[in-house]
Enzyme design. Structure first.
Site, PDB file in Angstrom:
ATOM      1  N   ASP A 142     -10.606   2.430  -3.102  1.00 59.46           N
ATOM      2  CA  ASP A 142     -11.060   1.178  -2.479  1.00 59.46           C
ATOM      3  C   ASP A 142     -12.538   0.931  -2.760  1.00 59.46           C
ATOM      4  O   ASP A 142     -13.351   1.843  -2.673  1.00 59.46           O
ATOM      5  CB  ASP A 142     -10.918   1.260  -0.950  1.00 59.46           C
ATOM      6  CG  ASP A 142      -9.479   1.163  -0.489  1.00 59.46           C
ATOM      7  OD1 ASP A 142      -8.571   1.095  -1.345  1.00 59.46           O
ATOM      8  OD2 ASP A 142      -9.270   1.156   0.739  1.00 59.46           O
ATOM      9  N   ASP A 184       0.848  -1.188   0.000  1.00 57.80           N
ATOM     10  CA  ASP A 184       0.000   0.000   0.000  1.00 57.80           C
ATOM     11  C   ASP A 184       0.892   1.249   0.000  1.00 57.80           C
ATOM     12  O   ASP A 184       2.127   1.141   0.043  1.00 57.80           O
ATOM     13  CB  ASP A 184      -0.911  -0.055   1.240  1.00 57.80           C
ATOM     14  CG  ASP A 184      -2.254   0.605   0.985  1.00 57.80           C
ATOM     15  OD1 ASP A 184      -2.344   1.446   0.073  1.00 57.80           O
ATOM     16  OD2 ASP A 184      -3.225   0.284   1.709  1.00 57.80           O
TER      17      ASP A 184
END
Ligand SMILES: *[C@@H]1O[C@H](CO)[C@@H](O)[C@H](O)[C@H]1NC(C)=O
Ligand SMILES: *[C@@H]1O[C@H](CO)[C@@H](O)[C@H](O)[C@H]1NC(C)=O
Ligand SMILES: *[C@@H]1O[C@H](CO)[C@@H](O)[C@H](O)[C@H]1NC(C)=O
Ligand SMILES: *[C@@H]1O[C@H](CO)[C@@H](O)[C@H](O)[C@H]1NC(C)=O
Length: 410
Positions: free
Chosen positions: A220, A159
């Site tokens: 997301d 990430d």
């Protein structure tokens, strides 16, 4: 003066970076399960023993993957997301799992997966901390790569929270190189281009594709149909950029499948599954396989749709037609066949499509003509010549997914 060895090291690094990540993985889009969307960062195992981020959760999902036919359908990765680790590195600077929630340790969890014919994925962050505030890999890239390899990890999602995003163009390829140097093939999932997109930094598509096996391209996913629609809209906008660099070894990731969670209806679930197949997207479910209803399981296990997704040519499909504000057609060429998805995003009544095969992007010089299979209903549609008009009706918030092939008989 630089020694020859130093120069050699610089040269080796440079050539690895120039050639990219050659780990032989993700020849087709990876399939599996990932905890984030459904289970998030719930670390309260006292009150939620069955849904907290712990080894029990991943072992339970592994058991379901095997017993309920998902593994045999291709879903092989069991992926841990954020919140697995101890809040601090140990005195040697190593990452460790939280010992209360992962009492057996990561090596044991990886062994558990491997014994079942599954693979274990793990999560980290390029910054100083992960998005949820756990230790990040900044300044520890090599150490962490070695740690993951030591444990027997098979996929690493990196990430990009808590870091200067301009460092990513160099940092992600560097991590790929450290993963390579471990000698263990570890599928590399990069969040890099999504962070650049968010900041308006120009994306080097070719570089991302050559240094990552899969890469997140957008925000997301959340448990809602709106979220799925927004992601599909974004994919429509970027297939011209990502499409040319997608192929065996490199796939663009629009995020997890939320089929079987709280929000999507059966037809909306078919839509997500169909679109992810058209896009050659990784199929990473984030749901509770212990309680999923059979109608959703059936969608996730649809062999023909999975076959479209897993087509060996690895071509990313795209939107070929917007018939109206709410109706569109997408097409993905596969090995000798063409997958066509009619998508009705409206919220009123079933919509009719009436389109020539040529407009769908099928090759009209196909002498034999076509026949087609409706992949969700299983209905077979007989001979059509190359100039035929194809008619189909699609329910609101739904799709019809057809696979066209050269006709076998007239
Ligand atoms: C590392 O990269 C080289 C080529 O760059 C490749 O031949 C080798 O298989 C890779 N090893 C792993 C473990 O990914
Ligand atoms: C976290 O790591 C520290 C220092 O290594 C250790 O003392 C502690 O027990 C660990 N806690 C958990 C929950 O793993
Ligand atoms: C996919 O990645 C491989 C390995 O890095 C690279 O050689 C290849 O050029 C990439 N494919 C595309 C289409 O960018
Ligand atoms: C896609 O592009 C259209 C037209 O440029 C734009 O209006 C829309 O906001 C974009 N969608 C997303 C999700 O980026």
């Amino acid at each position: 003066m630089k020694s020859l060895i130093q120069q050699a090291i610089v040269f080796v690094c440079f050539t690895t970076l120039a050639y990219g990540l050659q780990n032989g993985l993700a020849r087709t889009p990876p399939m599996g399960w990932l905890s984030w969307e459904r289970f998030r960062c719930n670390t309260d195992c006292d009150n939620h023993p069955d849904s907290c981020i712990s080894e029990n959760l991943y072992m339970a999902m592994a058991d379901r993957l095997v017993e309920d036919g998902y593994r045999d359908a291709g879903y092989e990765y069991v992926n841990i997301d954020d919140c697995w680790s101890n809040k601090t590195r140990d005195e040697n600077g190593n990452l460790n799992p939280d010992s209360k929630r992962f009492p057996s340790g990561m090596k044991a969890l990886a062994d558990y997966m491997h014994k079942k014919g599954l693979k274990l994925g793990i999560y980290g962050d390029f910054g100083s901390k992960t998005c949820a505030g756990y230790p990040g890999s900044l300044n520890y890239l090599e150490k962490d790569a070695n740690r993951f390899a030591e444990w027997g990890i098979d996929m690493f999602k990196m990430d990009g929270c808590n870091v200067d995003i301009s460092l990513m163009k160099k940092g992600y390829p560097e991590m790929g190189q450290y993963l390579n140097a471990t000698g263990r093939p570890i599928l590399f999932s990069c969040s890099w281009p999504d962070y650049e997109r968010g900041k308006g930094i120009p994306i080097d598509y070719q570089s991302v594709a050559s240094h990552c096996n899969i890469w997140r391209n957008f925000v997301d996913i959340q448990d809602s149909w709106d979220s799925v629609l927004k992601i599909i809209d974004y994919q429509a906008n970027i297939t011209d950029q990502w499409g040319p660099v997608v192929g065996p070894g490199n796939f663009s990731d629009p995020d997890m499948l939320i089929i079987g969670d709280y929000s999507l209806s059966v037809s909306q679930s078919q839509a997500q599954m169909a679109m992810w197949a058209i896009l050659a997207a990784p199929l990473l479910m984030s749901n509770d396989l212990r309680t999923i209803s059979p109608e959703f399981r059936e969608i996730l296990l649809n062999k023909e749709v999975i076959q479209v997704n897993q087509d060996p040519l690895g071509i990313m499909g795209k939107r070929v037609l917007q018939v109206s504000k709410t109706t569109e057609a997408w097409m993905r060429p596969t090995d000798g066949r063409w997958a066509v998805c009619f998508f009705n995003r409206g919220t009123t009544i079933p919509e009719s499509f009436s389109v020539s095969l040529k407009k769908l992007g099928l090759p009209v010089d196909q002498e034999l003509g076509f026949d087609a299979l409706d992949l969700f209903s299983g209905e077979y549609i007989g001979f059509m010549d190359s100039y035929a008009i194809f008619n189909s009706t699609v329910n609101p918030s739904g799709v019809r997914l057809f696979l066209f092939g050269p006709a076998e008989t007239k």
